[in-house]
Design a protein around this motif. Structure first.
Motif, PDB file in Angstrom:
ATOM      1  N   UNK A  58     -42.930 -27.290  31.055  1.00  0.00           N
ATOM      2  CA  UNK A  58     -42.935 -27.170  29.561  1.00  0.00           C
ATOM      3  C   UNK A  58     -43.891 -27.842  29.186  1.00  0.00           C
ATOM      4  N   UNK A  59     -44.539 -28.820  29.694  1.00  0.00           N
ATOM      5  CA  UNK A  59     -45.888 -29.480  29.305  1.00  0.00           C
ATOM      6  C   UNK A  59     -47.206 -28.442  29.292  1.00  0.00           C
ATOM      7  N   UNK A  60     -47.061 -27.594  30.361  1.00  0.00           N
ATOM      8  CA  UNK A  60     -48.252 -26.651  30.474  1.00  0.00           C
ATOM      9  C   UNK A  60     -48.193 -25.749  29.637  1.00  0.00           C
ATOM     10  N   UNK A  87     -54.279 -16.296  35.804  1.00  0.00           N
ATOM     11  CA  UNK A  87     -53.518 -17.604  35.843  1.00  0.00           C
ATOM     12  C   UNK A  87     -52.190 -17.404  36.409  1.00  0.00           C
ATOM     13  N   UNK A  88     -51.464 -16.447  35.790  1.00  0.00           N
ATOM     14  CA  UNK A  88     -49.893 -16.352  36.185  1.00  0.00           C
ATOM     15  C   UNK A  88     -49.692 -15.394  37.238  1.00  0.00           C
ATOM     16  N   UNK A  89     -50.359 -13.971  37.296  1.00  0.00           N
ATOM     17  CA  UNK A  89     -50.308 -13.395  38.447  1.00  0.00           C
ATOM     18  C   UNK A  89     -51.192 -13.379  39.642  1.00  0.00           C
ATOM     19  N   UNK A  90     -52.227 -13.815  39.518  1.00  0.00           N
ATOM     20  CA  UNK A  90     -53.199 -14.092  40.581  1.00  0.00           C
ATOM     21  C   UNK A  90     -53.286 -15.311  41.551  1.00  0.00           C
ATOM     22  N   UNK A  91     -52.742 -16.411  40.474  1.00  0.00           N
ATOM     23  CA  UNK A  91     -52.594 -17.597  41.000  1.00  0.00           C
ATOM     24  C   UNK A  91     -51.062 -18.196  41.018  1.00  0.00           C
ATOM     25  N   UNK A 117     -49.876 -22.011  37.971  1.00  0.00           N
ATOM     26  CA  UNK A 117     -50.388 -20.793  37.172  1.00  0.00           C
ATOM     27  C   UNK A 117     -50.570 -21.426  35.706  1.00  0.00           C
ATOM     28  N   UNK A 118     -49.356 -22.075  35.257  1.00  0.00           N
ATOM     29  CA  UNK A 118     -49.360 -22.286  33.705  1.00  0.00           C
ATOM     30  C   UNK A 118     -50.505 -23.334  33.444  1.00  0.00           C
ATOM     31  N   UNK A 123     -55.469 -24.830  31.158  1.00  0.00           N
ATOM     32  CA  UNK A 123     -56.941 -25.410  30.877  1.00  0.00           C
ATOM     33  C   UNK A 123     -57.796 -24.114  30.685  1.00  0.00           C
ATOM     34  N   UNK A 124     -57.600 -22.944  31.240  1.00  0.00           N
ATOM     35  CA  UNK A 124     -58.618 -21.829  30.978  1.00  0.00           C
ATOM     36  C   UNK A 124     -58.437 -21.568  29.424  1.00  0.00           C
TER      37      UNK A 124
END
Length: 145
Positions: A58-60, A87-91, A117-118, A123-124
């Motif tokens: 939840x913080x992310x 972020x979500x699908x590749x990492x 991922x989150x 960050x990105x």
């Protein structure tokens, strides 16, 4: 542009503060929260453990979600989409899959992958927001001259 920057900070800041408040509640009253879902001691213990992962999730998410909203406000959706996809699908998903299926983490591995991922997405997207805001500030400054 000044207002847009201020509202972005306000929205992201408010989301982070609220998530930190609920994180403290989940951390200090985890057993009571888990008890809302089950009366069985083993199940309550499992829920309590998963709630620790939920805190980081939840913080992310509190950083990533309003940041995406701010980027939409700047009409910067294509790069934000690509960053979120990466972020979500590749990492996140592959990390979760590997940790869940090839380590002893099992279901916790998926949570770690999702959180990873989150966090990377947060960050990105935050870096992208700073870049977009700087670009708009420079454009406004040049137009004012």
């Amino acid at each position: 542009m000044k207002d847009a920057r201020q509202y972005a900070k306000l929205g992201i800041g408010a989301a982070v503060v609220l998530s930190l408040i609920t994180a403290v509640i989940l951390f200090t009253a985890g057993r009571q929260v888990a008890g809302l879902y089950s009366n069985e001691p083993q199940v309550v213990e499992l829920i309590q453990h998963f709630l620790l992962y939920a805190i980081f999730f939840q913080i992310s998410d509190a950083i990533a979600t309003p940041t995406q909203g701010a980027l939409r406000g700047y009409k910067d959706v294509n790069i934000a989409f690509m960053l979120a996809f990466l972020s979500y699908w590749v990492i996140g998903l592959p990390v979760g899959y590997v940790l869940a299926n090839y380590t002893e983490l099992a279901a916790y591995g998926y949570w770690i992958g999702l959180i990873t991922g989150l966090a990377v997405g947060a960050v990105l997207l935050l870096l992208r927001l700073v870049r977009v805001q700087r670009k708009y500030a420079e454009t406004s400054l040049a137009a004012a001259k």
